[in-house]
Write a protein that holds these residues in place. Structure first.
Motif, PDB file in Angstrom:
ATOM      1  N   ILE A 183       0.853  -1.186   0.000  1.00  0.00           N
ATOM      2  CA  ILE A 183       0.000   0.000   0.000  1.00  0.00           C
ATOM      3  C   ILE A 183       0.886   1.232   0.000  1.00  0.00           C
ATOM      4  N   GLU A 184       0.581   2.173  -0.879  1.00  0.00           N
ATOM      5  CA  GLU A 184       1.379   3.387  -0.998  1.00  0.00           C
ATOM      6  C   GLU A 184       0.548   4.597  -0.566  1.00  0.00           C
ATOM      7  N   LEU A 185       1.145   5.414   0.276  1.00  0.00           N
ATOM      8  CA  LEU A 185       0.496   6.655   0.716  1.00  0.00           C
ATOM      9  C   LEU A 185       1.369   7.823   0.292  1.00  0.00           C
ATOM     10  N   LYS A 186       0.815   8.707  -0.527  1.00  0.00           N
ATOM     11  CA  LYS A 186       1.570   9.850  -1.009  1.00  0.00           C
ATOM     12  C   LYS A 186       1.304  11.107  -0.197  1.00  0.00           C
ATOM     13  N   ASP A 187       0.256  11.104   0.610  1.00  0.00           N
ATOM     14  CA  ASP A 187      -0.112  12.302   1.362  1.00  0.00           C
ATOM     15  C   ASP A 187      -0.337  11.931   2.817  1.00  0.00           C
ATOM     16  N   ILE A 188       0.702  12.095   3.638  1.00  0.00           N
ATOM     17  CA  ILE A 188       0.609  11.714   5.046  1.00  0.00           C
ATOM     18  C   ILE A 188      -0.345  12.619   5.785  1.00  0.00           C
ATOM     19  N   SER A 189      -0.426  13.900   5.373  1.00  0.00           N
ATOM     20  CA  SER A 189      -1.316  14.832   6.070  1.00  0.00           C
ATOM     21  C   SER A 189      -2.768  14.391   5.988  1.00  0.00           C
ATOM     22  N   LYS A 190      -3.145  13.800   4.837  1.00  0.00           N
ATOM     23  CA  LYS A 190      -4.523  13.296   4.735  1.00  0.00           C
ATOM     24  C   LYS A 190      -4.694  12.022   5.546  1.00  0.00           C
ATOM     25  N   PHE A 191      -3.644  11.238   5.617  1.00  0.00           N
ATOM     26  CA  PHE A 191      -3.733  10.015   6.413  1.00  0.00           C
ATOM     27  C   PHE A 191      -3.877  10.337   7.899  1.00  0.00           C
ATOM     28  N   ALA A 192      -3.407  11.511   8.281  1.00  0.00           N
ATOM     29  CA  ALA A 192      -3.585  11.936   9.671  1.00  0.00           C
ATOM     30  C   ALA A 192      -5.058  12.103  10.013  1.00  0.00           C
ATOM     31  N   GLN A 193      -5.898  12.165   8.962  1.00  0.00           N
ATOM     32  CA  GLN A 193      -7.341  12.228   9.175  1.00  0.00           C
ATOM     33  C   GLN A 193      -7.834  11.007   9.942  1.00  0.00           C
ATOM     34  N   VAL A 194      -7.133   9.878   9.787  1.00  0.00           N
ATOM     35  CA  VAL A 194      -7.508   8.667  10.517  1.00  0.00           C
ATOM     36  C   VAL A 194      -7.458   8.903  12.021  1.00  0.00           C
ATOM     37  N   LEU A 195      -6.414   9.569  12.466  1.00  0.00           N
ATOM     38  CA  LEU A 195      -6.292   9.860  13.891  1.00  0.00           C
ATOM     39  C   LEU A 195      -7.445  10.722  14.371  1.00  0.00           C
ATOM     40  N   GLU A 196      -7.833  11.684  13.533  1.00  0.00           N
ATOM     41  CA  GLU A 196      -8.957  12.546  13.903  1.00  0.00           C
ATOM     42  C   GLU A 196     -10.246  11.746  13.978  1.00  0.00           C
ATOM     43  N   ASP A 197     -10.406  10.796  13.046  1.00  0.00           N
ATOM     44  CA  ASP A 197     -11.608   9.954  13.070  1.00  0.00           C
ATOM     45  C   ASP A 197     -11.681   9.126  14.347  1.00  0.00           C
ATOM     46  N   ILE A 198     -10.524   8.670  14.825  1.00  0.00           N
ATOM     47  CA  ILE A 198     -10.512   7.804  16.004  1.00  0.00           C
ATOM     48  C   ILE A 198     -10.743   8.595  17.278  1.00  0.00           C
ATOM     49  N   PHE A 199     -10.029   9.719  17.418  1.00  0.00           N
ATOM     50  CA  PHE A 199     -10.012  10.409  18.708  1.00  0.00           C
ATOM     51  C   PHE A 199     -10.900  11.652  18.778  1.00  0.00           C
ATOM     52  N   VAL A 200     -11.381  12.120  17.655  1.00  0.00           N
ATOM     53  CA  VAL A 200     -12.198  13.334  17.670  1.00  0.00           C
ATOM     54  C   VAL A 200     -13.628  13.062  17.252  1.00  0.00           C
ATOM     55  N   GLU A 201     -13.770  12.412  16.093  1.00  0.00           N
ATOM     56  CA  GLU A 201     -15.114  12.224  15.555  1.00  0.00           C
ATOM     57  C   GLU A 201     -15.925  11.187  16.332  1.00  0.00           C
ATOM     58  N   ASN A 202     -15.261  10.198  16.907  1.00  0.00           N
ATOM     59  CA  ASN A 202     -15.968   9.180  17.699  1.00  0.00           C
ATOM     60  C   ASN A 202     -16.210   9.702  19.107  1.00  0.00           C
ATOM     61  N   ASN A 203     -17.448   9.846  19.475  1.00  0.00           N
ATOM     62  CA  ASN A 203     -17.772  10.403  20.787  1.00  0.00           C
ATOM     63  C   ASN A 203     -17.246   9.535  21.924  1.00  0.00           C
ATOM     64  N   PHE A 204     -17.333   8.218  21.751  1.00  0.00           N
ATOM     65  CA  PHE A 204     -16.989   7.325  22.860  1.00  0.00           C
ATOM     66  C   PHE A 204     -15.494   7.330  23.154  1.00  0.00           C
ATOM     67  N   THR A 205     -14.637   7.605  22.161  1.00  0.00           N
ATOM     68  CA  THR A 205     -13.196   7.490  22.348  1.00  0.00           C
ATOM     69  C   THR A 205     -12.673   8.485  23.374  1.00  0.00           C
ATOM     70  N   ALA A 206     -12.864   9.764  23.097  1.00  0.00           N
ATOM     71  CA  ALA A 206     -12.364  10.794  24.010  1.00  0.00           C
ATOM     72  C   ALA A 206     -13.065  10.710  25.361  1.00  0.00           C
ATOM     73  N   LYS A 207     -14.355  10.414  25.341  1.00  0.00           N
ATOM     74  CA  LYS A 207     -15.121  10.324  26.589  1.00  0.00           C
ATOM     75  C   LYS A 207     -14.595   9.188  27.466  1.00  0.00           C
ATOM     76  N   THR A 208     -14.314   8.034  26.852  1.00  0.00           N
ATOM     77  CA  THR A 208     -13.811   6.885  27.605  1.00  0.00           C
ATOM     78  C   THR A 208     -12.435   7.175  28.196  1.00  0.00           C
TER      79      THR A 208
END
Length: 272
Positions: A183-208
């Motif tokens: 798998i090739e990733l050319k844009d790491i900044s967009k891949f950082a969106q994954v971290l935002e999905d895990i820790f920001v967009e999911n209500n249960f993650t930060a709350k837990t």
């Protein structure tokens, strides 16, 4: 503190001779009109050398006095208000925190027009209450609400995206999944969106994480590292979440939290 003040006050990040002469002008006048008056009147070069020797000794040996002079210069010459913020002291001993608090308060009292901000957690405030530190030094206490873990994560990820340099993001990054798919990733900044999905967009993650750590931000960030570097969070899972915008499941999140990063050094290197 001295280095920071010099950088903020002077164009060259250090005071010139004329700046120092202005900072110590009262001493200059005292020497010129007092015990060095004859030298001042008869040999100005010799007097200037005497004054230069005084400056050298003052700056190199009397660092506390030099810091006080810088603060006075900030107020009287630059018409600025010094604000001393002492943060992240909760990891140190009570004696250390008391000494730092007393040191900064001593400067605040000497220069008069100075503000000292000393953020502490409830635990440190409770420790301070058992000492005489608040009665010795005049102060006001303000109780601030605990920051939202989601907002802390959001700020961290925004900072991460801003500081990813172009040379780094332009590199080809290839990863090999457990099934042998490259798998090739050319844009790491967009891949950082994954971290935002895990820790920001999911209500249960930060709350837990907040509830587990009693909303201690340092502990929350430590647990978040434990989760993202856990072998439970496989590269293909993160990429799937990135491509499909589907959040990581709660079960996988808890599994990663429990297992930690016991075999996650390679994953940690990946995200570094």
């Amino acid at each position: 503190m001295i280095a920071f003040l010099e950088k903020e006050l002077f164009q060259e990040s250090f005071p010139t001779y004329n700046d120092l002469q202005g900072m110590y002008f009262s001493q200059y006048k005292r020497m010129a009109s007092g015990y060095l008056k004859k030298i001042y009147e008869q040999d100005r070069d010799a007097f200037n050398q005497k004054f230069a020797d005084f400056l050298e000794k003052e700056i190199d040996e009397n660092r506390e006095g030099y810091l006080e002079s810088l603060l006075h210069f900030t107020i009287n010459n630059r018409k600025k208000l010094p604000i001393i913020i002492v943060d992240n002291t909760d990891e140190f001993t009570l004696d250390f925190k008391v000494q730092i608090f007393q040191l900064c308060n001593s400067y605040r009292r000497k220069v008069k027009l100075c503000m000292l901000m000393f953020p502490v957690t409830d635990k440190s405030a409770w420790s301070f209450s058992k000492t005489d530190i608040f009665t010795i030094h005049q102060s006001k206490s303000f109780f601030l609400p605990t920051p939202s873990p989601r907002e802390v994560f959001r700020k961290r990820i925004e900072f991460l995206n801003k500081t990813l340099v172009t040379a780094e993001t332009a590199k080809r990054r290839e990863y090999l999944s457990s099934k042998g798919i490259r798998i090739e990733l050319k844009d790491i900044s967009k891949f950082a969106q994954v971290l935002e999905d895990i820790f920001v967009e999911n209500n249960f993650t930060a709350k837990t994480l907040g509830e587990l750590t009693n909303y201690n931000i340092r502990a929350i960030m430590s647990l978040s590292k434990r989760i993202i570097t856990s072998p439970v969070m496989r590269i293909e899972d993160l990429i799937t979440s990135y491509l499909t915008t589907e959040p990581i499941s709660y079960a996988k999140f808890i599994d990663a939290l429990l297992r930690g990063d016991c075999t996650g050094q390679a994953k940690l290197d990946t995200f570094n």
